[in-house]
Design a protein around this motif. Structure first.
Motif, short mmCIF file in Angstrom:
data_model
loop_
_atom_site.label_atom_id
_atom_site.label_comp_id
_atom_site.label_asym_id
_atom_site.label_seq_id
_atom_site.Cartn_x
_atom_site.Cartn_y
_atom_site.Cartn_z
N UNK A 278 0.82 -1.21 0.00
CA UNK A 278 0.00 0.00 0.00
C UNK A 278 0.86 1.27 0.00
N UNK A 279 2.09 1.15 0.49
CA UNK A 279 2.98 2.31 0.47
C UNK A 279 3.57 2.57 -0.92
N UNK A 280 3.43 1.57 -1.81
CA UNK A 280 3.93 1.77 -3.18
C UNK A 280 2.99 2.67 -3.96
N UNK A 281 1.72 2.67 -3.57
CA UNK A 281 0.71 3.42 -4.31
C UNK A 281 1.11 4.90 -4.41
N UNK A 282 1.65 5.40 -3.33
CA UNK A 282 2.06 6.80 -3.28
C UNK A 282 3.15 7.11 -4.32
N UNK A 283 4.04 6.14 -4.49
CA UNK A 283 5.14 6.35 -5.45
C UNK A 283 4.66 6.30 -6.90
N UNK A 284 3.46 5.75 -7.10
CA UNK A 284 2.96 5.62 -8.48
C UNK A 284 2.49 6.96 -9.04
N UNK A 285 2.35 7.97 -8.17
CA UNK A 285 1.94 9.34 -8.56
C UNK A 285 0.46 9.48 -8.90
N UNK A 286 -0.13 8.49 -9.56
CA UNK A 286 -1.56 8.58 -9.84
C UNK A 286 -2.18 7.21 -9.67
N UNK A 287 -3.42 7.21 -9.18
CA UNK A 287 -4.09 5.91 -8.92
C UNK A 287 -5.59 6.09 -9.09
N UNK A 288 -6.20 5.18 -9.81
CA UNK A 288 -7.65 5.24 -10.04
C UNK A 288 -8.37 4.31 -9.06
N UNK A 289 -9.17 4.86 -8.15
CA UNK A 289 -10.01 3.98 -7.32
C UNK A 289 -11.14 3.41 -8.19
N UNK A 290 -11.29 2.11 -8.16
CA UNK A 290 -12.26 1.42 -9.02
C UNK A 290 -13.18 0.63 -8.08
N UNK A 291 -14.41 1.10 -7.97
CA UNK A 291 -15.30 0.47 -6.98
C UNK A 291 -15.80 -0.90 -7.44
N UNK A 292 -15.81 -1.84 -6.53
CA UNK A 292 -16.38 -3.17 -6.83
C UNK A 292 -17.44 -3.50 -5.79
N UNK A 293 -18.30 -4.44 -6.16
CA UNK A 293 -19.35 -4.84 -5.21
C UNK A 293 -18.72 -5.68 -4.12
N UNK A 294 -18.85 -5.21 -2.92
CA UNK A 294 -18.23 -5.88 -1.79
C UNK A 294 -18.63 -7.36 -1.70
N UNK A 295 -19.91 -7.63 -1.79
CA UNK A 295 -20.37 -9.01 -1.57
C UNK A 295 -19.97 -9.95 -2.71
N UNK A 296 -19.56 -9.37 -3.82
CA UNK A 296 -19.17 -10.20 -4.96
C UNK A 296 -17.65 -10.39 -5.02
N UNK A 297 -16.90 -9.45 -4.40
CA UNK A 297 -15.44 -9.51 -4.61
C UNK A 297 -14.59 -9.48 -3.34
N UNK A 298 -15.23 -9.42 -2.18
CA UNK A 298 -14.39 -9.23 -0.99
C UNK A 298 -14.80 -10.15 0.15
N UNK A 299 -14.08 -11.24 0.27
CA UNK A 299 -14.30 -12.18 1.37
C UNK A 299 -12.95 -12.55 1.96
N UNK A 300 -12.36 -11.64 2.73
CA UNK A 300 -11.02 -11.92 3.27
C UNK A 300 -11.04 -12.96 4.39
N UNK A 301 -9.99 -13.76 4.42
CA UNK A 301 -9.84 -14.72 5.53
C UNK A 301 -8.57 -14.34 6.27
#
Ligand code: UTP
Length: 404
Positions: free
Chosen positions: A358-381
């Motif tokens: 996540x600290x690399x994101x800053x060095x990339x200079x630009x970043x596009x947040x791309x929203x996804x449906x939580x219930x379809x794409x995010x089930x962390x263990x």
């Protein structure tokens, strides 16, 4: 040897020489090499673990919402699929972590989340990737980062399962670098006499480790790396719509994000820091920032990151030499005590040193947040029970029609 002893004495670390005389010559040489490789400056960080780089001026970041993505879906898909067919996109699966919170001995990807039949995390992720390959009529290079702790077993597991249908020709493994760990008083831990207790140095080291191993060498056309975590069973990698949206934006990177459900949800959010993209942890948001809303009534800081980033290969090459902050993390560290007895602690007993993607994101200079449906794409263990556990992931899998 005298020099080594005085170096260790200066650092208050002579305890690691216990048992040294009993080692074979080659064990002694290996140990000396380990000691020579210690980054002492990094180790000193245990004294002030909370003192990270310090935040600049933080502002909300603009991103693509679900409805905006929907309106351009076909266009983004076409762009992304074209890049995938042109071998311009590679997946980097971060599987070097130790999953200490889950407490399973094997690699997290090999964790069986099935109920009536085996169903592995790797299997679910590869299945989603195979769907992408089918829709784009091309295979995506899949680079899997392991660590010294789980490399052999990860390779063996995937081979045994025939890579869950993914062509071995498109898979490469590479090992990430390791770092020493210390007790809460800064004393180096040993895992055996003459061997430091090393652990993977965080997922921020993926690029340098990949380059060092040459894992990307067979895929010279890659322009984008989709880097993601192993612990999300609903992970969708090489998503052509995401790839297409980032390419269309002209930005150097993109991050899949989910909308926060409430102001204080414990998730890192994407924002701008001194006009550069940055991920800010939930505990770093002030009360005012956490509750701030935009003109549409949405939380201003609402893009929660889910460890799925698309990063430009060209930009990565440019920033390769830059340092990213080292995080000092409390963890359970297996080690030997002063009598040589092996201890596998039940609770946190020291610090590991990690750099984070996540600290690399800053060095990339630009970043596009791309929203996804939580219930379809995010089930962390992450945990054995409760929040982000096998139990919560199973519920989400069932909601997605997966038979467990
Ligand atoms: P986590 O931050 O959840 O760490 O990793 P972890 O080591 O897997 O789990 P805990 O904290 O010990 O319980 C997020 C992602 O980054 C990868 C993990 O495999 C996971 O996909 N990772 C983490 C690495 O590849 N290397 C690391 O050194 C750390």
């Amino acid at each position: 040897m005298k020099q080594l002893s005085s170096l260790l004495a200066e650092r208050g670390q002579t305890h690691i020489l216990q048992g040294f005389e009993e080692l074979t010559l080659s064990e002694q040489n290996d140990f000396v090499k380990q000691i020579e490789n210690i980054d002492w400056e990094m180790l000193e960080l245990w004294k002030h673990p909370e003192d990270l780089s310090g935040k600049g001026r933080v502002e909300p970041i603009a991103g693509l919402s679900l409805s905006e993505i929907e309106a351009h879906r076909a266009e983004y898909f076409a762009l992304g699929a074209e890049a995938i067919r042109g071998e311009k996109v590679a997946c980097v699966l971060l599987a070097g972590g130790q999953g200490t919170r889950l407490g399973s001995d094997g690699p997290k990807g090999a964790y069986d989340i099935g109920v009536t039949h085996p169903l592995y995390i790797f299997e679910m992720q590869i299945k989603n990737l195979l769907d992408v390959c089918a829709s784009c009529h091309a295979y995506v290079p899949l680079l899997i980062m392991t660590s010294d702790k789980n490399d052999a077993i990860t390779r063996e597991f995937l081979k045994q399962h025939d890579y869950f249908g993914y062509p071995a020709s498109h898979i490469r493994f590479f090992e990430q670098d390791m770092a020493p760990s210390v007790s809460f008083t800064g004393k180096l831990y040993l895992e055996a006499w003459g061997r430091l207790a090393l652990s993977p140095n965080g997922n921020g080291g993926w690029y340098s480790s990949m380059k060092r191993a040459g894992a990307d060498r067979d895929f010279p056309h890659v322009e984008w790396y989709n880097v993601y975590g192993v612990d999300n069973v609903l992970q969708r990698s090489a998503d052509p719509v995401f790839v297409g949206a980032v390419i269309a934006s002209g930005m150097n990177s993109g991050a899949k994000v989910v909308r926060k459900t409430e102001p204080h949800e414990k998730v890192g959010v994407l924002c701008l820091e001194d006009k550069k993209p940055s991920v800010i942890e939930y505990y770093e948001l002030t009360e005012e920032m956490a509750n701030m809303r935009d003109g549409d009534g949405n939380l201003s800081y609402s893009f929660g990151v889910i460890l799925n980033y698309l990063l430009s290969a060209k930009k990565l090459e440019e920033i390769a030499g830059e340092r990213i902050p080292v995080h000092v993390v409390k963890k359970k560290i297996a080690h030997i005590d002063e009598y040589g007895a092996f201890i596998k602690p039940e609770t946190e007993n020291g610090y590991k040193f990690e750099t984070l993607i996540l600290d690399m994101v800053r060095l990339m200079d630009s970043c596009l947040p791309f929203e996804v449906e939580r219930e379809r794409e995010f089930a962390p263990i992450k945990n054995k029970e409760g929040v982000d556990s096998v139990e919560t992931a199973r519920i989400l899998l069932q909601k997605n029609g997966v038979t467990l």
